[in-house]
Motif scaffolding. Structure first.
Motif, PDB file in Angstrom:
ATOM      1  N   MET A 113      43.704  84.092   1.213  1.00 35.71           N
ATOM      2  CA  MET A 113      44.497  84.324  -0.073  1.00 35.71           C
ATOM      3  C   MET A 113      45.252  83.184  -0.549  1.00 35.71           C
ATOM      4  O   MET A 113      45.329  82.862  -1.744  1.00 35.71           O
ATOM      5  CB  MET A 113      45.214  85.467   0.255  1.00 35.71           C
ATOM      6  CG  MET A 113      45.632  86.305  -0.930  1.00 35.71           C
ATOM      7  SD  MET A 113      44.321  86.944  -1.793  1.00 35.71           S
ATOM      8  CE  MET A 113      44.489  86.506  -3.369  1.00 35.71           C
ATOM      9  N   ALA A 114      45.764  82.427   0.462  1.00 37.53           N
ATOM     10  CA  ALA A 114      46.790  81.408   0.114  1.00 37.53           C
ATOM     11  C   ALA A 114      46.112  80.305  -0.609  1.00 37.53           C
ATOM     12  O   ALA A 114      46.162  79.656  -1.360  1.00 37.53           O
ATOM     13  CB  ALA A 114      47.543  80.708   1.202  1.00 37.53           C
ATOM     14  N   LEU A 115      44.526  79.808   0.150  1.00 36.74           N
ATOM     15  CA  LEU A 115      43.929  78.959  -0.396  1.00 36.74           C
ATOM     16  C   LEU A 115      43.418  79.187  -2.092  1.00 36.74           C
ATOM     17  O   LEU A 115      43.165  78.337  -2.422  1.00 36.74           O
ATOM     18  CB  LEU A 115      42.730  78.717   0.454  1.00 36.74           C
ATOM     19  CG  LEU A 115      42.869  77.720   1.478  1.00 36.74           C
ATOM     20  CD1 LEU A 115      41.585  77.619   2.310  1.00 36.74           C
ATOM     21  CD2 LEU A 115      42.872  76.208   0.928  1.00 36.74           C
ATOM     22  N   ILE A 116      42.994  80.769  -2.118  1.00 36.49           N
ATOM     23  CA  ILE A 116      42.474  81.146  -3.451  1.00 36.49           C
ATOM     24  C   ILE A 116      43.587  80.659  -4.462  1.00 36.49           C
ATOM     25  O   ILE A 116      43.290  80.011  -5.517  1.00 36.49           O
ATOM     26  CB  ILE A 116      42.071  82.507  -3.448  1.00 36.49           C
ATOM     27  CG1 ILE A 116      40.876  82.737  -2.546  1.00 36.49           C
ATOM     28  CG2 ILE A 116      42.038  83.125  -4.878  1.00 36.49           C
ATOM     29  CD1 ILE A 116      40.612  84.178  -2.307  1.00 36.49           C
ATOM     30  N   ALA A 164      40.146  92.531   5.271  1.00 36.91           N
ATOM     31  CA  ALA A 164      41.528  92.155   5.213  1.00 36.91           C
ATOM     32  C   ALA A 164      41.817  91.391   4.077  1.00 36.91           C
ATOM     33  O   ALA A 164      42.818  91.505   3.310  1.00 36.91           O
ATOM     34  CB  ALA A 164      42.106  91.377   6.274  1.00 36.91           C
ATOM     35  N   LEU A 165      40.923  90.453   3.776  1.00 42.39           N
ATOM     36  CA  LEU A 165      41.002  89.681   2.624  1.00 42.39           C
ATOM     37  C   LEU A 165      40.902  90.497   1.222  1.00 42.39           C
ATOM     38  O   LEU A 165      41.644  90.388   0.380  1.00 42.39           O
ATOM     39  CB  LEU A 165      39.883  88.721   2.540  1.00 42.39           C
ATOM     40  CG  LEU A 165      39.634  88.059   1.132  1.00 42.39           C
ATOM     41  CD1 LEU A 165      40.952  87.047   0.645  1.00 42.39           C
ATOM     42  CD2 LEU A 165      38.543  86.859   1.176  1.00 42.39           C
ATOM     43  N   GLY A 265      38.604  75.479  -1.922  1.00 41.06           N
ATOM     44  CA  GLY A 265      39.765  75.530  -0.795  1.00 41.06           C
ATOM     45  C   GLY A 265      39.176  75.383   0.475  1.00 41.06           C
ATOM     46  O   GLY A 265      38.382  76.559   0.788  1.00 41.06           O
ATOM     47  N   LEU A 266      39.096  74.370   1.360  1.00 40.00           N
ATOM     48  CA  LEU A 266      38.297  74.485   2.610  1.00 40.00           C
ATOM     49  C   LEU A 266      39.390  74.340   3.804  1.00 40.00           C
ATOM     50  O   LEU A 266      40.182  73.443   3.745  1.00 40.00           O
ATOM     51  CB  LEU A 266      37.300  73.311   2.529  1.00 40.00           C
ATOM     52  CG  LEU A 266      36.459  73.230   1.335  1.00 40.00           C
ATOM     53  CD1 LEU A 266      35.478  72.002   1.445  1.00 40.00           C
ATOM     54  CD2 LEU A 266      35.582  74.587   1.441  1.00 40.00           C
ATOM     55  N   ASP A 267      39.347  75.248   4.775  1.00 41.13           N
ATOM     56  CA  ASP A 267      39.960  75.055   6.066  1.00 41.13           C
ATOM     57  C   ASP A 267      38.935  74.609   7.117  1.00 41.13           C
ATOM     58  O   ASP A 267      39.725  74.389   8.379  1.00 41.13           O
ATOM     59  CB  ASP A 267      40.397  76.614   6.303  1.00 41.13           C
ATOM     60  CG  ASP A 267      41.450  76.550   7.604  1.00 41.13           C
ATOM     61  OD1 ASP A 267      42.301  75.581   7.677  1.00 41.13           O
ATOM     62  OD2 ASP A 267      41.392  77.284   8.390  1.00 41.13           O
ATOM     63  N   GLY A 295      43.704  78.206   9.827  1.00 36.61           N
ATOM     64  CA  GLY A 295      43.353  79.754   9.459  1.00 36.61           C
ATOM     65  C   GLY A 295      44.364  80.836  10.421  1.00 36.61           C
ATOM     66  O   GLY A 295      44.782  81.605   9.799  1.00 36.61           O
ATOM     67  N   SER A 296      44.018  80.456  11.722  1.00 34.11           N
ATOM     68  CA  SER A 296      44.793  81.317  12.691  1.00 34.11           C
ATOM     69  C   SER A 296      46.045  80.873  13.170  1.00 34.11           C
ATOM     70  O   SER A 296      46.593  81.371  14.260  1.00 34.11           O
ATOM     71  CB  SER A 296      43.780  81.838  13.865  1.00 34.11           C
ATOM     72  OG  SER A 296      43.655  80.618  14.436  1.00 34.11           O
TER      73      SER A 296
END
Ligand code: 8YV
Length: 331
Positions: A113-116, A164-165, A265-267, A295-296
């Motif tokens: 969500m933060a990346l979005i 969850a997203l 947005g890429l992690d 992410g985690s």
């Protein structure tokens, strides 16, 4: 004489509380320096260990597994994804594989969500302005991003993290769409007001935001291929907190450079920790937001992952079936 404790070799530095507990319970060999093991060091480890505790940074391939000693019976991976382990060879050698599902779901969904938001609302660009001393004051037409409320989010892979997203995204006013091997249970679909797309192609062509939340397996490698990425709308953004290999990263880079996809947005990346320099250039231009596989990465999540690893090892040592078995499959 007390019963002999199993030799557990841990490949990376884990949270202190986890390492301490492992030292109490098992004959544990830690990696206090936290330097990733080379393939030769991994081979040495599997030759000696009863239990190996690797992470995503260890490539447990056929070359490593073929040298495993007769004592190696369990690989208790610290993480949910198991694409760094050659499952076929592990199965042939009768090695049990466990992972740590569930405990990093909420953290990874938060980061997605933060990346979005970061991409749509240009957070990294904005956050640089004041420290760089470049703020000349407010302007009606400066630093404009895109509203996310009212937009369509397409989730590729509606497992724990996808759901969850979806819950978070719904609260932000996004409408939820998803592609998955099968429908989620009707109750969940109703709660999320989610629309199921059997055809990934059709979903991709209609979404404002696409998020990748499926595991990386041979079936999902380059699931978002060049052909599929070209179906996306030019003002759409793509977010990936799953695995780099699910997206054809080279094709994505070219499409963003060409303005055929608005941003990403890429992690996670195809060749971690190496990142395509052209993607880095796009990040400097504010077109993509790149995070280093975070992410985690919460204190709570990493301790919970470690606790799961310990539970799996203890169950195995006590002669029970470890609860988080990936191999042999629980199906
Ligand atoms: C972990 C992950 O940090 O669990 C996963 O699959 O991608 C990450 O969130 C990593 O895998 C730890 O090994």
């Amino acid at each position: 004489m007390p019963p002999q404790k199993p030799l557990v070799i841990v490949t990376r530095k884990l949270p202190d509380a986890i390492e301490t507990r492992m030292m109490e319970l098992f004959d544990t060999r830690l990696n206090l320096a936290d330097t990733p093991l080379s393939q030769a060091e991994l081979i040495e480890a599997v030759k000696q260990a009863d239990v190996l505790v690797p992470t995503v940074t260890d490539r447990i391939d056929a070359g490593v597994l073929s040298q495993a000693g007769p004592r190696l019976k369990l690989i208790a991976s610290f993480g949910t994804g198991v694409d760094h382990i050659d499952l076929k060879t592990a199965r042939q050698r009768g090695i049990i594989i466990t992972n740590t599902p569930g405990v990093l779901t909420e953290d990874t969904a938060d980061m997605t969500m933060a990346l979005i938001l970061a991409v749509a609302r240009r957070l990294p660009e904005g956050a640089r302005v004041i420290p760089d001393g470049e703020w000349a004051g407010w302007s009606p037409t400066w630093m404009l991003g895109r509203r996310i409320t009212g937009k369509r989010l397409g989730i590729v892979g509606m497992g724990r993290i996808g759901q969850a997203l979806a819950r978070r995204a719904k609260a932000f006013g996004l409408s939820i769409h998803y592609h998955n091997r099968r429908h989620v249970p009707p109750k969940i679909e109703a709660e999320l007001e989610a629309t199921y797309w059997e055809s990934l192609d059709q979903m991709l062509a209609r979404m404002d935001i696409v998020s990748v939340n499926c595991p990386h397996t041979p079936a999902t490698y380059h699931l978002l291929s060049a052909r599929r990425l070209k179906l996306m709308k030019p003002d759409a953004i793509l977010v990936n907190t799953a695995r780099g290999e699910i997206i054809d990263e080279g094709a994505l880079t070219k499409l963003i450079e060409a303005g055929a996809i608005a941003g990403a947005g890429l992690d996670v990346f195809e060749e971690e920790p190496a990142v395509n320099p052209r993607l880095v250039r796009l990040a400097r231009q504010g077109k993509v937001v790149l995070l280093p596989h975070m992410g985690s990465a919460t204190h709570e999540g990493r301790v919970a992952m470690g606790e799961k690893v310990i539970v799996n090892i203890r169950a195995f040592v006590d002669g029970h079936k470890p609860p988080d078995r990936v191999l042999p499959s629980m199906l």
